[in-house]
Design an enzyme around this catalytic site. Sequence first.
Site, short mmCIF file in Angstrom:
data_model
loop_
_atom_site.label_atom_id
_atom_site.label_comp_id
_atom_site.label_asym_id
_atom_site.label_seq_id
_atom_site.Cartn_x
_atom_site.Cartn_y
_atom_site.Cartn_z
N LYS A 1 0.82 -1.22 0.00
CA LYS A 1 0.00 0.00 0.00
C LYS A 1 0.85 1.26 0.00
O LYS A 1 0.49 2.25 -0.63
CB LYS A 1 -0.97 0.00 1.19
N LYS B 1 -4.25 -10.67 -6.82
CA LYS B 1 -5.37 -10.93 -5.90
C LYS B 1 -6.60 -10.11 -6.29
O LYS B 1 -6.47 -8.95 -6.69
CB LYS B 1 -4.92 -10.55 -4.49
N LYS C 1 -10.76 -5.22 -3.36
CA LYS C 1 -11.78 -4.17 -3.46
C LYS C 1 -11.17 -2.84 -3.87
O LYS C 1 -11.86 -1.95 -4.30
CB LYS C 1 -12.63 -4.05 -2.19
#
Length: 331
Positions: A111, A195, A198
């Site tokens: 991230k 992966k 969302k």
Amino acid sequence: MAISLSGIKPTGKLTLGNYIGALRNFKAMQEDYENFIFIADLHALTLPIDPIELKTNTLDIVAFYLAAGLDPEKTTIFLQSDVSEHSELNSIIQNYLYMGELSRMTQFKDKSRKLNDSAIGLGLFAYPALMCADIILYNADIVPVGEDQKQHVELCRNLVHRFNTRYGKEIFKMPEPVIPKVGARIMSLSDPTKKMSKSDPKGDIFLKDDLNIIRKKIMSAVTDTGNEILFDKENKPGISNLLTIYSALKNKTIEESVQEFSNLHQYGEFKKMVANAVLDELGPFQTRYKEIISNRKYINEVLEKGAIRAKKIAHKTLIKVKKTVGLYVHE
Ligand code: TYM
């Protein structure tokens, strides 16, 4: 009764990955465990998020929990931000986690890589400390999560060991991550080496997607050359991902599904069967979701009751920790 705890962060739209890796497994736990399932709304603030979106996502997750069969009589459903003990315990235990181990967390690395150094919030770095507080506040024995959260639960295990060793008693119970045998890591349909997430809308199936769109997404999922339905993550990542989705939803092992499709030498037919399995599951789920989301009064009642129940237990743990570390508790 042993205790199970897990949560979902209300960032972005929930995907089939969240459903298979986590959500659908929460219901199974409520029969055999004292079950705590919450919405990790404070964690949602670790990356910039629009306030309206955060609120909408939060209500959606409550409705998803209920639509997935969580029974508020059996499962304590609550908001992390409703139980201030999460933040209080976080501020104590963050002193027992180290910069080195936090900076090795894969999720933090992934991230933060997408951000400028100057835009990486402290909360993103300290994310696993709050997550550990979530777990140990309720003395969880097990934590059902997808594969990507295993590392955070393991870090929490280190903290529990460190804390208990330092104070010479079993203050916290050692939590165990429980990862599904099939479906711990559902991959993107447009790039099965990544992966399904969302925060990355490409190739994802969102739980609220129109059923026709879901069918289309599965029919156009990236597959590999060849025509055999085999499980081989390296050489056939697309087919392997679809086999995983199918097996998880049909409660079959991968081997059983491979056997079932052994005479089928057509990806198109196979995809149709996968799409049917997904629609069979998400169709009724969406109907229940729509009913629940329109009943705000019911949602509020569930959250109210959950917060009261959660707080009772969380408060006890917090007092115990305060006393243990030497914070003066005047009763
Ligand atoms: P979150 O919100 O990112 O994801 C919720 C759950 O969904 C699982 N998951 C997947 N499983 C299979 N395939 C995928 N593609 C996939 N994507 C996501 C995740 O592993 C997770 O179980 N940090 C947590 C929330 C949290 C929490 C906790 C969980 C906060 N405190 C305490 C357990 C215990 C998170 O961000 O999950």
